[in-house]
Scaffold this active site. Structure first.
Site, PDB file in Angstrom:
ATOM      1  N   LYS A 170      39.328   5.918 -24.755  1.00 28.93           N
ATOM      2  CA  LYS A 170      38.449   5.121 -23.894  1.00 28.93           C
ATOM      3  C   LYS A 170      37.197   4.673 -24.668  1.00 28.93           C
ATOM      4  O   LYS A 170      36.718   3.549 -24.490  1.00 28.93           O
ATOM      5  CB  LYS A 170      38.058   5.940 -22.652  1.00 28.93           C
ATOM      6  CG  LYS A 170      36.983   5.332 -21.780  1.00 28.93           C
ATOM      7  CD  LYS A 170      37.426   4.075 -21.048  1.00 28.93           C
ATOM      8  CE  LYS A 170      36.248   3.474 -20.281  1.00 28.93           C
ATOM      9  NZ  LYS A 170      36.602   2.329 -19.482  1.00 28.93           N
ATOM     10  N   LYS A 238      25.899   4.603 -20.750  1.00 29.88           N
ATOM     11  CA  LYS A 238      26.406   5.976 -20.818  1.00 29.88           C
ATOM     12  C   LYS A 238      27.556   6.055 -21.814  1.00 29.88           C
ATOM     13  O   LYS A 238      27.611   6.941 -22.674  1.00 29.88           O
ATOM     14  CB  LYS A 238      26.832   6.399 -19.406  1.00 29.88           C
ATOM     15  CG  LYS A 238      27.392   7.776 -19.271  1.00 29.88           C
ATOM     16  CD  LYS A 238      28.825   7.859 -18.877  1.00 29.88           C
ATOM     17  CE  LYS A 238      29.373   6.920 -17.861  1.00 29.88           C
ATOM     18  NZ  LYS A 238      30.834   6.978 -17.758  1.00 29.88           N
TER      19      LYS A 238
END
Ligand code: NAP
Length: 297
Positions: A170, A238
């Protein structure tokens, strides 16, 4: 299957509905209760805590924000670990740190619970259309057991390796997505500064080698002055933070990602943290004194 679901946000809400549509029994908990009420109205069951969502479940799915949030709902007071039975599987579909993932997995292992990390790509649209790309790390036997759940939520399901490797994959995705968004924004701003009709330029380049998901979906949105998320700037920050932390650990030089991270800091400073990542253009526009779009009145 009997599924416990924790986190009915922008992504978790449609993902949990797709599990219902596929015929699974889903009991969900969300910190803000109104989202559970809406889930019950759509045919789901309400849980009073993460632990309650996990009681009697074959599989528990987590879809919250960041590493500390996953730690809280899994291992904290009233966390799912206190309700899960030995032999059940926890799937964390949030995007969090690969390292924290491995730590949580080790703790769950002491309770006889297997963990898969299975973050996703494809955005809210992908979640709504059960068309997510799902990147999975963890034990292969658990992966095989829960594949029907992944198939109810996604289209491309890829086993990426042992614990944490779904999260690593990811982060690869996020490096590419962030760099592409920067290039899309810079290209459009260049065109605007040079006076081209941006709708014509968009039509031309999105039919050629420059096309990408970012251009087709988010480039189109920013040209229409549409900054609704999608994927919020603060979530991308983030994710890029997670990339840069891992790169630091590996002493790996990175060049584009830190620039994009810093530009998004500027965009956050302008007050756009909750907007979609296409708000990158606003940072560039402020520096250049050029607009790449006609603002809505
Ligand atoms: P979101 O709409 O902000 O939802 C976050 C969810 O997590 C909400 O249900 C929130 O509860 C819950 N939550 C956060 N911190 C919590 C805590 N400490 N304790 C309990 N619940 C907590 O975000 P999202 O877009 O669904 O994203 C979820 C995850 O998917 C993130 O890791 C994100 O990076 C990833 N992701 C998002 C997208 C996208 O396009 N949006 C795409 C791919 C991956 P409340 O409702 O009470 O706030």
């Amino acid at each position: 299957m009997k599924v416990g679901f924790v986190g009915l946000g922008l992504m978790g809400a449609p993902m949990s509905r797709n599990l219902l549509k596929a015929g699974h029994t889903v009991k969900a908990w969300n910190r803000t209760k109104s989202k559970v009420d809406a889930f019950v109205a759509d045919g789901g069951e309400a849980a009073s805590s993460p632990q309650d969502a996990a009681e009697g479940a074959d599989v528990v799915i987590i879809m919250v924000t960041d590493s500390p949030d996953v730690q809280a709902v899994v291992l904290g007071e009233g966390g799912v670990v206190h309700g899960m039975s030995s032999g059940s599987v926890l799937i964390d579909m949030s995007t969090i740190s690969p390292e924290v993932t491995r730590e949580i997995g080790a703790t769950l292992g002491e309770h006889g619970v297997q963990m898969l990390d299975a973050p996703v790509s494809g955005g809210v649209l992908g979640a709504q259309n059960a068309a997510l790309s799902i990147m999975v790390g963890g034990p292969t036997d658990a992966f095989e057991r829960v594949t029907p759940l992944f198939e109810a939520m996604g289209q491309r399901i890829t086993y990426c390796g042992g614990p944490g490797m779904g999260q690593v994959t990811k982060l690869v995705n996020q490096v590419i997505v962030a760099g592409t968004m920067a290039a899309v924004s810079e290209g459009l701003l260049f065109g605007a500064a040079a006076g081209v009709d941006l709708d014509a330029a968009f039509k031309a380049v999105s039919g050629g080698a420059a096309n990408s998901w970012q251009l087709e979906n988010l480039g189109a949105k920013l040209l229409q002055d549409d900054f609704a998320p999608g994927f919020m700037v603060k979530l991308q920050q983030k994710d890029l933070r997670l990339v840069l932390e891992s790169a630091k650990e590996m002493n790996l030089p990175m060049f584009t990602t830190p620039i994009v991270h810093n530009m998004y800091r500027a965009v956050e400073g302008q007050g756009h943290s909750d907007e979609g990542t296409q708000a990158y253009i606003k940072g560039l526009e402020a520096l250049a004194g050029v607009k790449a779009r006609s603002e809505k009145s």
